[in-house]
Design a protein around this motif. Structure first.
Motif, PDB file in Angstrom:
ATOM      1  N   CYS A  27       0.834  -1.283   0.136  1.00 49.09           N
ATOM      2  CA  CYS A  27      -0.084   0.131  -0.032  1.00 49.09           C
ATOM      3  C   CYS A  27       0.744   1.184  -0.083  1.00 49.09           C
ATOM      4  N   LEU A  28       1.759   1.385   0.998  1.00 50.59           N
ATOM      5  CA  LEU A  28       2.643   2.453   0.924  1.00 50.59           C
ATOM      6  C   LEU A  28       3.356   2.810  -0.375  1.00 50.59           C
ATOM      7  N   ARG A  29       3.747   1.773  -1.118  1.00 48.74           N
ATOM      8  CA  ARG A  29       4.474   1.833  -2.415  1.00 48.74           C
ATOM      9  C   ARG A  29       3.721   2.477  -3.480  1.00 48.74           C
ATOM     10  N   ARG A  30       2.074   2.448  -3.181  1.00 44.80           N
ATOM     11  CA  ARG A  30       1.272   3.098  -4.033  1.00 44.80           C
ATOM     12  C   ARG A  30       0.838   4.423  -3.445  1.00 44.80           C
ATOM     13  N   ALA A  31       1.442   4.845  -2.240  1.00 40.76           N
ATOM     14  CA  ALA A  31       0.896   6.144  -1.997  1.00 40.76           C
ATOM     15  C   ALA A  31       1.477   7.488  -2.438  1.00 40.76           C
ATOM     16  N   ALA A  32       0.333   8.472  -2.625  1.00 41.52           N
ATOM     17  CA  ALA A  32       1.064   9.741  -3.171  1.00 41.52           C
ATOM     18  C   ALA A  32       1.832  10.232  -2.260  1.00 41.52           C
ATOM     19  N   LEU A  33       1.702  10.033  -1.001  1.00 42.94           N
ATOM     20  CA  LEU A  33       2.515  10.947   0.150  1.00 42.94           C
ATOM     21  C   LEU A  33       2.273  10.042   1.333  1.00 42.94           C
ATOM     22  N   PHE A  34       3.531   9.875   2.170  1.00 43.76           N
ATOM     23  CA  PHE A  34       3.397   9.616   3.319  1.00 43.76           C
ATOM     24  C   PHE A  34       3.839  10.822   4.355  1.00 43.76           C
ATOM     25  N   LEU A  35       3.003  11.215   5.293  1.00 40.31           N
ATOM     26  CA  LEU A  35       3.313  12.082   6.246  1.00 40.31           C
ATOM     27  C   LEU A  35       3.196  11.583   7.746  1.00 40.31           C
ATOM     28  N   GLY A  36       4.177  11.566   8.445  1.00 37.35           N
ATOM     29  CA  GLY A  36       4.232  11.023   9.578  1.00 37.35           C
ATOM     30  C   GLY A  36       5.323  10.956  10.591  1.00 37.35           C
ATOM     31  N   PRO A  51       6.611   8.871  -1.725  1.00 35.51           N
ATOM     32  CA  PRO A  51       7.296  10.305  -1.170  1.00 35.51           C
ATOM     33  C   PRO A  51       7.131  10.384   0.575  1.00 35.51           C
ATOM     34  N   THR A  52       7.910  10.558   1.214  1.00 34.46           N
ATOM     35  CA  THR A  52       7.711  10.528   2.710  1.00 34.46           C
ATOM     36  C   THR A  52       8.424  11.919   3.212  1.00 34.46           C
ATOM     37  N   ALA A  67      15.498   7.753   4.915  1.00 35.73           N
ATOM     38  CA  ALA A  67      16.328   7.555   3.846  1.00 35.73           C
ATOM     39  C   ALA A  67      15.839   7.503   2.480  1.00 35.73           C
ATOM     40  N   GLY A  68      16.415   8.046   1.488  1.00 35.48           N
ATOM     41  CA  GLY A  68      15.863   7.631   0.123  1.00 35.48           C
ATOM     42  C   GLY A  68      15.756   9.029  -0.726  1.00 35.48           C
ATOM     43  N   PRO A  69      15.709   8.746  -2.155  1.00 31.18           N
ATOM     44  CA  PRO A  69      15.726   9.967  -2.919  1.00 31.18           C
ATOM     45  C   PRO A  69      14.359  10.804  -2.669  1.00 31.18           C
ATOM     46  N   ARG A  70      13.238  10.200  -2.421  1.00 27.77           N
ATOM     47  CA  ARG A  70      11.756  10.508  -1.945  1.00 27.77           C
ATOM     48  C   ARG A  70      11.635  10.807  -0.525  1.00 27.77           C
ATOM     49  N   ALA A  71      12.478  11.218   0.454  1.00 26.60           N
ATOM     50  CA  ALA A  71      12.166  11.184   1.567  1.00 26.60           C
ATOM     51  C   ALA A  71      12.981  12.598   2.154  1.00 26.60           C
ATOM     52  N   VAL A  72      12.248  13.176   3.196  1.00 25.41           N
ATOM     53  CA  VAL A  72      12.581  14.508   4.029  1.00 25.41           C
ATOM     54  C   VAL A  72      12.359  14.280   5.189  1.00 25.41           C
ATOM     55  N   GLU A  98       4.998  19.943  -0.410  1.00 29.90           N
ATOM     56  CA  GLU A  98       4.934  20.371  -1.556  1.00 29.90           C
ATOM     57  C   GLU A  98       6.232  20.427  -2.335  1.00 29.90           C
ATOM     58  N   ASN A  99       7.263  20.658  -1.843  1.00 24.31           N
ATOM     59  CA  ASN A  99       8.775  20.851  -2.489  1.00 24.31           C
ATOM     60  C   ASN A  99       9.055  19.265  -2.772  1.00 24.31           C
ATOM     61  N   LEU A 100       8.686  18.394  -1.948  1.00 22.85           N
ATOM     62  CA  LEU A 100       9.124  16.966  -2.298  1.00 22.85           C
ATOM     63  C   LEU A 100       8.227  16.699  -3.598  1.00 22.85           C
ATOM     64  N   LEU A 101       6.897  16.768  -3.460  1.00 22.39           N
ATOM     65  CA  LEU A 101       6.193  16.027  -4.542  1.00 22.39           C
ATOM     66  C   LEU A 101       6.360  16.763  -5.996  1.00 22.39           C
ATOM     67  N   ARG A 102       7.013  18.219  -5.921  1.00 25.40           N
ATOM     68  CA  ARG A 102       7.406  18.972  -7.226  1.00 25.40           C
ATOM     69  C   ARG A 102       8.554  18.153  -7.765  1.00 25.40           C
TER      70      ARG A 102
END
Length: 118
Positions: A27-36, A51-52, A67-72, A98-102
């Motif tokens: 499910c997380l693999r398909r998530a538009a965004l994880f915020l937690g 994107p995390t 960790a990872g290129p889609r994580a902040v 917003e910056n991560l998703l851009r």
């Protein structure tokens, strides 16, 4: 805890306590965004490629951040590692998301298969 968030997001699906760990990862693999917050689920989201945005109060995001290129990681204000999540400005979290998703746009719909109409 999830009830106010679910109420504010029409169409959200509550999967709390219903999935196995591999199902959560799928499910997380398909998530538009994880915020937690800093948690195992945050690390699983980043590892799955979602994107995390990790939220940090008392723990050190340099050591425990996703960790990872889609994580902040976003750190709360105040004396380092002696603060609470209440010291984390919502505007900073939104800007980070917003910056991560851009930077990491989600893939569009898959192209039609051979034989399907265009």
């Amino acid at each position: 805890m999830a009830a106010p968030v679910l109420a504010a997001l029409p169409g959200a699906v509550d999967l709390v306590g219903t999935l196995s760990l591999p199902e959560v990862a799928a499910c997380l693999r398909r998530a538009a965004l994880f915020l937690g917050n800093d948690s195992g689920l945050m690390h699983l989201a980043a590892a799955a490629g979602a994107p995390t945005v990790g939220l940090f109060g008392m723990s050190d995001p340099r050591e425990y951040g996703p960790a990872g290129p889609r994580a902040v990681a976003v750190q709360a204000d105040g004396e380092p590692f002696h603060t609470t999540m209440e010291a984390l400005p919502v505007e900073r979290v939104v800007a980070a998301a917003e910056n991560l998703l851009r930077q990491c746009p989600l893939p569009g719909p898959p192209p039609p298969s051979a034989g399907e109409g265009v």
